[in-house]
Scaffold this motif. Structure first.
Motif, PDB file in Angstrom:
ATOM      1  N   LYS A 113      -1.612   8.756  -4.563  1.00  0.00           N
ATOM      2  CA  LYS A 113      -2.728   8.228  -3.761  1.00  0.00           C
ATOM      3  C   LYS A 113      -3.954   9.131  -3.810  1.00  0.00           C
ATOM      4  O   LYS A 113      -5.092   8.653  -3.886  1.00  0.00           O
ATOM      5  CB  LYS A 113      -2.281   8.022  -2.313  1.00  0.00           C
ATOM      6  N   VAL A 157       0.848  -1.203   0.000  1.00  0.00           N
ATOM      7  CA  VAL A 157       0.000   0.000   0.000  1.00  0.00           C
ATOM      8  C   VAL A 157       0.880   1.248   0.000  1.00  0.00           C
ATOM      9  O   VAL A 157       0.595   2.233  -0.687  1.00  0.00           O
ATOM     10  CB  VAL A 157      -0.947  -0.013   1.228  1.00  0.00           C
ATOM     11  N   GLU A 214      -0.688  -5.701   1.966  1.00  0.00           N
ATOM     12  CA  GLU A 214      -1.907  -4.994   2.378  1.00  0.00           C
ATOM     13  C   GLU A 214      -1.794  -4.467   3.809  1.00  0.00           C
ATOM     14  O   GLU A 214      -0.977  -4.936   4.595  1.00  0.00           O
ATOM     15  CB  GLU A 214      -3.140  -5.918   2.258  1.00  0.00           C
ATOM     16  N   THR A 215      -2.621  -3.474   4.116  1.00  0.00           N
ATOM     17  CA  THR A 215      -2.724  -2.971   5.490  1.00  0.00           C
ATOM     18  C   THR A 215      -4.103  -3.375   6.026  1.00  0.00           C
ATOM     19  O   THR A 215      -4.949  -3.872   5.280  1.00  0.00           O
ATOM     20  CB  THR A 215      -2.609  -1.436   5.505  1.00  0.00           C
ATOM     21  N   TRP A 246      -6.966  -1.795   4.135  1.00  0.00           N
ATOM     22  CA  TRP A 246      -6.903  -1.869   2.663  1.00  0.00           C
ATOM     23  C   TRP A 246      -8.218  -2.401   2.108  1.00  0.00           C
ATOM     24  O   TRP A 246      -8.675  -3.471   2.493  1.00  0.00           O
ATOM     25  CB  TRP A 246      -5.726  -2.748   2.242  1.00  0.00           C
TER      26      TRP A 246
END
Lengths: 294, 340
Positions: A173, A167, A196-197, A200
């Motif tokens: 962004k 991410v 991923e977070t 996400w």
């Protein structure tokens, strides 16, 4: 030379020293990721600005430099529809990019361009567009995306698939959020597994796999692919399988360059100069190139 | 007919220098012969092959192409006006004169390089017909000849068994040079000597046809095995034009230099990210051969080699373009290019 891409604008004789750049002023700078920065650059005067935008077509590149350090090649990351300034986005990798990255707002760098060929978007009016990008390779497509969105009525559907390792590695962004919010753009974002977070909300998977899953329709659609070689390698077969013709699939090539104007002799792939015959090529052209040389 | 005694070539050089020409001639330099600017007392040598090519005087090994005054975080462009002195390339080899077609093309095929063009416009080219050739000479295999006038403004013919020289003007620049030579030339008659016998050793079209089909051939490993990547071949080559651009700076001033480069160097194509599209010496040597015998012919309808043989004479590893091309032609005979 390049039947599937429009040829570059004819050179002019205005500058007697073709290697002499013009100074540009940093009007804004933004961090895209920990090591990727965008500079917004203003021309020294209206004459230079006008000369640039009369020649500039989307997909072309320039040489950005600092006297005493050297020059680097990046695409022009902003579209020809926005004529007050240009933008470039780059990853800090060495001496020149470190110097460019350290410029403060109000300080100057040098610029030469626009160079190379461009995406033949005038031939794409009424067609759908599919953009597939990975990591730091979004900037050249971002210029096309904004060019298309600034002339939205002239084109069909716009679909964007953008992926990065994590991410944190996604660039632009705030613009991704803007495209996501538009109802006339279909944006799919993905990160590699493990990238991923917790919050996400996009997909998790490599770009080629996500492309296969999303399965865009090839009818009346131009595909544009930019990404690291490994992504390109696995994405092109998926596009072919989905029915996208090689002649309607575009990408850009990067090679080390010095002059940018077809003289210094290092960017060639076979008899083609990436700086003159490219950087924009169709996959059909790519297939005719000597592979090991890429 | 304008003639002079072969032993009086230095008088001609002197006269032309006096008339304001920068006179470039082959002179003795230690144990070698090289093209250099004439100065009184130098020994002109037309009997040995110069190690450097005449390109040095049109496209110098290193030149300032941009200059800045540095003021802390800012800079001011300074004027760059590279010298373009009136020059004569006197008694150079016909293969040197022939190479100018390649340089003229690359520096003008799209963007026009006026740094080069200014020097080129100020240069008069006067090759000397070769009456002797060595084992590395192959001009006749690449469209040249020992008595070729390609690229020449005037031609020097050895005559009367090498005792005299005939100077034959071919262009306005050549006529101006004869004018400037004044009394260093005499009106008279002399019988031109036969040019050197340089047998054709291969057909560049056959080499080109094989190259088009054999990017991945195993032969590249064999041909390039001895290559050290030293770049001597490119520096000596009259048609090699690849260059690097490098900045050098003090605290107060920076210059941007154009320096000769070579596709034989490992860093030539290496990307900032570490990827190198030509990762080994075989790929680099292949590019050298491909560039001269496939890419340039494809692009500009020229052969990118004038058959001077300097690369072979200088190579510390004994590699030779002539050998590569004859070997490739041999290979082409073994397996004719498939019809497509």
């Amino acid at each position: 030379m390049s039947p599937d891409t429009e040829s570059a604008a004819a050179p002019t004789r205005e500058h007697r020293n073709i290697y002499q750049p013009i100074p540009m002023t940093v009007a804004d700078r933004r961090d895209e990721t920990a090591d990727v920065r965008t500079l917004r650059l203003e021309f020294p005067g209206d004459a230079e600005r006008t000369r640039f935008f009369e020649a500039y077509r989307v997909g072309q590149f320039g040489l950005y430099g600092m006297p005493g350090q050297g020059e680097c090649v990046f695409c022009v990351a902003s579209p020809p529809t926005r004529t007050d300034a240009i933008e470039c986005t780059f990853r800090q990798a060495g001496r020149v990019t470190a110097a460019l990255r350290d410029r403060e707002v109000g300080q100057r760098i040098t610029f030469r361009g626009p160079y190379g060929n461009h995406f033949p978007i005038e031939q794409w009016k009424g067609k759908n567009l599919l953009f597939v990008a990975g990591g730091i390779a979004l900037p050249p497509l971002r210029a096309v995306i904004w060019n298309i969105l600034d002339r939205r009525d002239e084109f069909g559907k716009v679909a964007i698939l953008y992926g990065a390792r994590t991410v944190a590695d996604l660039v632009y962004k705030h613009e991704l959020a803007e495209w996501d919010a538009r109802d006339n753009v279909d944006l799919v974002q993905t990160v590699d597994p493990g990238g991923e977070t917790d919050d996400w909300r996009g997909k998790i998977g490599f770009v080629p796999a996500v492309l296969e899953e999303v399965a865009p329709k090839p009818a009346d659609t131009i595909a544009l692919v930019c990404g690291p070689p490994i992504m390109i390698k696995f994405t092109l077969p998926v596009l072919a399988k989905l029915g996208f013709p090689a002649a309607d699939t575009y990408t850009t090539l990067e090679n080390r360059m010095k002059c940018g104007v077809g003289k210094c002799g290092r960017c060639n792939v076979g008899h083609l100069y990436v700086c003159k015959d490219g950087p924009v090529f169709t996959v059909e052209q790519l297939k005719a190139m000597p592979h090991a040389d890429m | 007919m304008k003639i002079l005694d072969a032993s009086k070539l230095s008088d001609l050089a002197d006269t032309l220098a006096g008339a304001g020409y920068r006179v470039v001639v082959p002179v003795q330099d230690g144990d070698r012969v090289r093209y250099a600017e004439w100065s009184p007392g130098a020994t002109i040598r037309t009997d040995a092959f110069p190690v450097n090519s005449a390109k040095d005087f049109l496209f110098p090994r290193s030149e300032v192409i941009d200059r800045y005054q540095l003021d802390g975080d800012d800079f001011t462009p300074l004027e760059v006006r590279p010298p373009a002195p009136r020059t004569v390339l006197l008694a150079v080899r016909p293969c040197d004169a022939a190479s100018l077609a390649m340089l003229d093309t690359i520096f003008n095929w799209d963007y026009e390089d006026d740094l080069y063009n200014a020097r080129r416009a100020a240069t008069t080219v006067v090759p000397l017909v070769c009456t002797r050739a060595d084992a590395q000479c192959f001009c006749t295999s690449v469209g040249g000849a020992p008595d070729s006038s390609a690229g020449a403004d005037a031609l020097l013919h050895p005559a009367d068994g090498g005792s005299r020289l005939i100077l034959e003007p071919l262009t306005d620049k050549g006529k101006a040079l004869v004018e400037a030579a004044g009394g260093a030339l005499a009106d008279g008659k002399a019988a031109p000597d036969a040019p050197a016998d340089v047998p054709a050793r291969f057909d560049p079209d056959k080499v080109r046809a094989w190259l088009a089909d054999n990017f991945e051939a195993d032969l590249w490993d064999l041909l390039s095995y001895a290559c050290l990547g030293c770049g001597a071949c490119a520096y000596a080559c009259p048609t090699c034009h690849c260059f690097d651009m490098q900045d050098e700076a003090t605290r107060t001033e920076s210059v941007r230099l154009r320096n000769w480069d070579s596709c034989g160097f490992a860093l030539f194509t290496k990307h900032a990210g570490g990827h190198n599209p030509r990762p080994d010496q075989a790929a680099r040597w292949r590019n050298r051969v491909m560039h001269k015998f496939s890419y340039i012919p494809e692009r500009f309808d020229l052969v990118g080699c004038t058959g001077c043989g300097r690369c072979a004479r200088l190579c510390p590893a004994g590699m030779a373009m002539l050998e590569a091309c004859t070997r490739i032609e041999e290979e082409a005979r073994k397996a004719p290019a498939h019809e497509s």
